[in-house]
Design a protein around this motif. Structure first.
Motif, PDB file in Angstrom:
ATOM      1  N   ASN A  67       0.799  -1.223   0.000  1.00  0.00           N
ATOM      2  CA  ASN A  67       0.000   0.000   0.000  1.00  0.00           C
ATOM      3  C   ASN A  67       0.828   1.267   0.000  1.00  0.00           C
ATOM      4  OD1 ASN A  67      -2.384  -1.456   0.000  1.00  0.00           O
ATOM      5  ND2 ASN A  67      -2.529  -1.519   2.237  1.00  0.00           N
ATOM      6  N   ASP A  68       2.150   1.135   0.153  1.00  0.00           N
ATOM      7  CA  ASP A  68       3.039   2.291   0.076  1.00  0.00           C
ATOM      8  C   ASP A  68       3.666   2.453  -1.305  1.00  0.00           C
ATOM      9  OD1 ASP A  68       2.716   2.948   2.803  1.00  0.00           O
ATOM     10  OD2 ASP A  68       4.201   1.432   3.381  1.00  0.00           O
ATOM     11  N   THR A  69       3.363   1.546  -2.225  1.00  0.00           N
ATOM     12  CA  THR A  69       4.007   1.545  -3.533  1.00  0.00           C
ATOM     13  C   THR A  69       3.338   2.542  -4.482  1.00  0.00           C
ATOM     14  OG1 THR A  69       4.600  -0.785  -3.269  1.00  0.00           O
ATOM     15  CG2 THR A  69       4.716   0.133  -5.497  1.00  0.00           C
ATOM     16  N   ALA A  70       4.132   3.476  -4.969  1.00  0.00           N
ATOM     17  CA  ALA A  70       3.633   4.440  -5.951  1.00  0.00           C
ATOM     18  C   ALA A  70       3.630   3.838  -7.343  1.00  0.00           C
ATOM     19  CB  ALA A  70       4.498   5.700  -5.936  1.00  0.00           C
ATOM     20  N   ALA A  71       4.696   3.103  -7.672  1.00  0.00           N
ATOM     21  CA  ALA A  71       4.819   2.621  -9.042  1.00  0.00           C
ATOM     22  C   ALA A  71       5.702   1.391  -9.120  1.00  0.00           C
ATOM     23  CB  ALA A  71       5.400   3.710  -9.939  1.00  0.00           C
ATOM     24  N   VAL A  72       5.439   0.597 -10.138  1.00  0.00           N
ATOM     25  CA  VAL A  72       6.342  -0.463 -10.588  1.00  0.00           C
ATOM     26  C   VAL A  72       6.876  -0.014 -11.939  1.00  0.00           C
ATOM     27  CG1 VAL A  72       6.514  -2.837 -11.398  1.00  0.00           C
ATOM     28  CG2 VAL A  72       5.149  -2.300  -9.357  1.00  0.00           C
ATOM     29  N   ALA A  90      -1.213   0.914  -7.328  1.00  0.00           N
ATOM     30  CA  ALA A  90       0.063   1.465  -7.794  1.00  0.00           C
ATOM     31  C   ALA A  90      -0.001   1.668  -9.298  1.00  0.00           C
ATOM     32  CB  ALA A  90       1.212   0.530  -7.428  1.00  0.00           C
ATOM     33  N   LEU A  91       0.844   2.541  -9.811  1.00  0.00           N
ATOM     34  CA  LEU A  91       0.888   2.796 -11.236  1.00  0.00           C
ATOM     35  C   LEU A  91       1.943   1.903 -11.900  1.00  0.00           C
ATOM     36  CD1 LEU A  91       0.643   6.703 -11.375  1.00  0.00           C
ATOM     37  CD2 LEU A  91      -1.192   5.004 -11.399  1.00  0.00           C
ATOM     38  N   LEU A  92       1.652   1.477 -13.116  1.00  0.00           N
ATOM     39  CA  LEU A  92       2.609   0.694 -13.893  1.00  0.00           C
ATOM     40  C   LEU A  92       3.298   1.619 -14.888  1.00  0.00           C
ATOM     41  CD1 LEU A  92       3.959  -1.907 -14.833  1.00  0.00           C
ATOM     42  CD2 LEU A  92       1.980  -2.324 -16.305  1.00  0.00           C
ATOM     43  N   VAL A  93       4.624   1.694 -14.769  1.00  0.00           N
ATOM     44  CA  VAL A  93       5.453   2.480 -15.676  1.00  0.00           C
ATOM     45  C   VAL A  93       6.258   1.513 -16.531  1.00  0.00           C
ATOM     46  CG1 VAL A  93       7.260   4.231 -15.896  1.00  0.00           C
ATOM     47  CG2 VAL A  93       5.663   4.316 -13.953  1.00  0.00           C
TER      48      VAL A  93
END
Length: 395
Positions: free
Chosen positions: A181-186, A217-220
């Motif tokens: 839940n702390d992950t902004a992005a992969v 989270a967002l996937l980059v």
């Protein structure tokens, strides 16, 4: 400009810059098609295209004409003003982008495109943690460097880098455990380039897409190197996956510096005004070159051509059956010759035989040729590669 000898140019080049690059010992002065020429008149078959940049080769007439025409009209135009050529370029780029990517931030390089994507992910989610892959490479500015998997690049800067967790590439279970839940992005490359040319295994990117959605989270996806050269406009299309943010640069304007961070409408509308910017990003010269590049890729059917020629190239390399070759990996015209020895002696032997290629890790010869490469030039390349391998084996 005063004419100088090759040795004088090499000495100046080395003495006036910090020692950050492994110099090749030649002076390149011009290019034409898939060939480069040095100051002594020697020509080289270009299988590296400046780390994947010159996707249409050198001095392409359509791109050259666009640059000359735009240089005579307007070179710079800040993005607080609209630009006719920028609008046309963005319209074309987003028309070929993966489904759901409807807006783009323009910058000047791949590292800048990645840096923007990470900043946007932090701003939109309010989170800070990023998950990336071991062997991954995303650039050397601080945010991009934090995501880059190779420890040697990060080590001098560890105290100031953002929080990034690195997991094995292709291991969806490890990634799922790292994302919380702390992950902004992969952030991932659909085909790892610098790490050794490793395409994502079937199903991996789709699973990553599911994991990021469930975690908010967002996937980059970093397609700075893989865009346009795998047989699809973007490598993620082979997996049927669309990210929240996609980074592209290198081949986008065939040598004119440019970067683009594509994003969904949801991401774009959630960005605070003024959260990022670029003085030179989206300048008319780069956009004119980019538009000409994209139109040429489409009109000359170079995207499907990369799939066909890349398959032929890979088959010919495998057919060598050379005892120094462990594997030939890749997709389209993004290939890696995995060796049982270090790649540096083979790269030097290739250069001595008039062929330029790249390393990827310590044992991989990386091949990123222009998409205009002919079948005859592939045959010549394979023959020279065989000669170089034989020369190294006999030492």
């Amino acid at each position: 400009m005063t004419a100088r000898s090759t040795s004088a140019i090499l000495q100046l080049d080395e003495s006036l810059q910090p020692p950050l690059y492994a110099k090749r010992g030649i002076v390149l002065v011009r290019g034409e098609g898939a060939w480069l020429y040095d100051s002594d008149g020697q020509r080289y078959l270009d299988l590296m295209s400046n780390y994947g940049v010159n996707i249409l080769g050198h001095a392409h007439p359509r791109v050259t004409a666009a640059i000359v025409a735009q240089a005579s009209r307007l070179l710079s135009c800040h993005q607080s003003f609209a630009s006719d050529v920028r609008a046309a370029f963005l319209e074309k780029l987003l028309a070929v982008a993966p489904h759901g990517l409807s807006r783009a931030f323009l910058s000047n390089s791949g590292a800048e495109a990645v840096e923007a994507a990470l900043k946007f992910a932090w701003a939109v989610t309010g989170r800070r943690k990023v998950v990336a892959a071991k062997r991954g490479y995303h650039g050397r500015t601080l945010g991009a460097l934090a995501a880059t998997g190779e420890p040697k690049y990060r080590q001098p800067f560890l105290a100031v880098l953002p929080e990034v967790v690195h997991v094995p590439y292709g291991d969806a279970a490890a990634l799922a455990e790292a994302v919380d839940n702390d992950t902004a992005a992969v952030i991932l490359e659909p085909v790892q380039g610098e790490g050794g040319i490793y395409p994502a295994e079937p199903g991996y990117l789709a699973e990553v897409r599911r994991i990021t959605r469930e975690a908010g989270a967002l996937l980059v996806l970093d397609e700075v190197q893989s865009a346009f050269r795998t047989g699809a406009w973007f490598a993620c299309e082979h997996a049927g996956v669309s990210p929240d943010l996609l980074c592209v640069a290198k081949g986008l304007a065939n040598g004119v510096p440019i970067g683009a961070t594509l994003m969904t409408e949801d991401v774009a509308l959630a960005l605070p005004a003024g959260v990022h910017g670029s003085t030179f990003g989206g300048n008319p010269l780069a956009c004119a070159a980019g538009l000409a590049t994209l139109e040429t890729l489409e009109d000359d059917r170079l995207i499907p051509g990369a799939a066909e020629l890349g398959l032929y190239f890979r088959q010919q390399l495998l057919a060598l059956g050379h005892p120094l070759v462990r594997d030939v990996r890749g997709i389209g015209l993004m290939l890696g010759l995995d060796l049982k020895v270090r790649s540096t002696p083979v790269l030097k032997a290739l250069q001595e035989r008039g062929v330029l290629a790249l390393p990827a890790g310590t044992t991989v010869v990386r091949l990123l040729p222009p998409l205009i490469l002919s079948r005859d030039e592939v045959d010549l390349a394979v023959a020279r590669i065989a000669q170089a391998l034989d020369a190294v084996r006999e030492r």
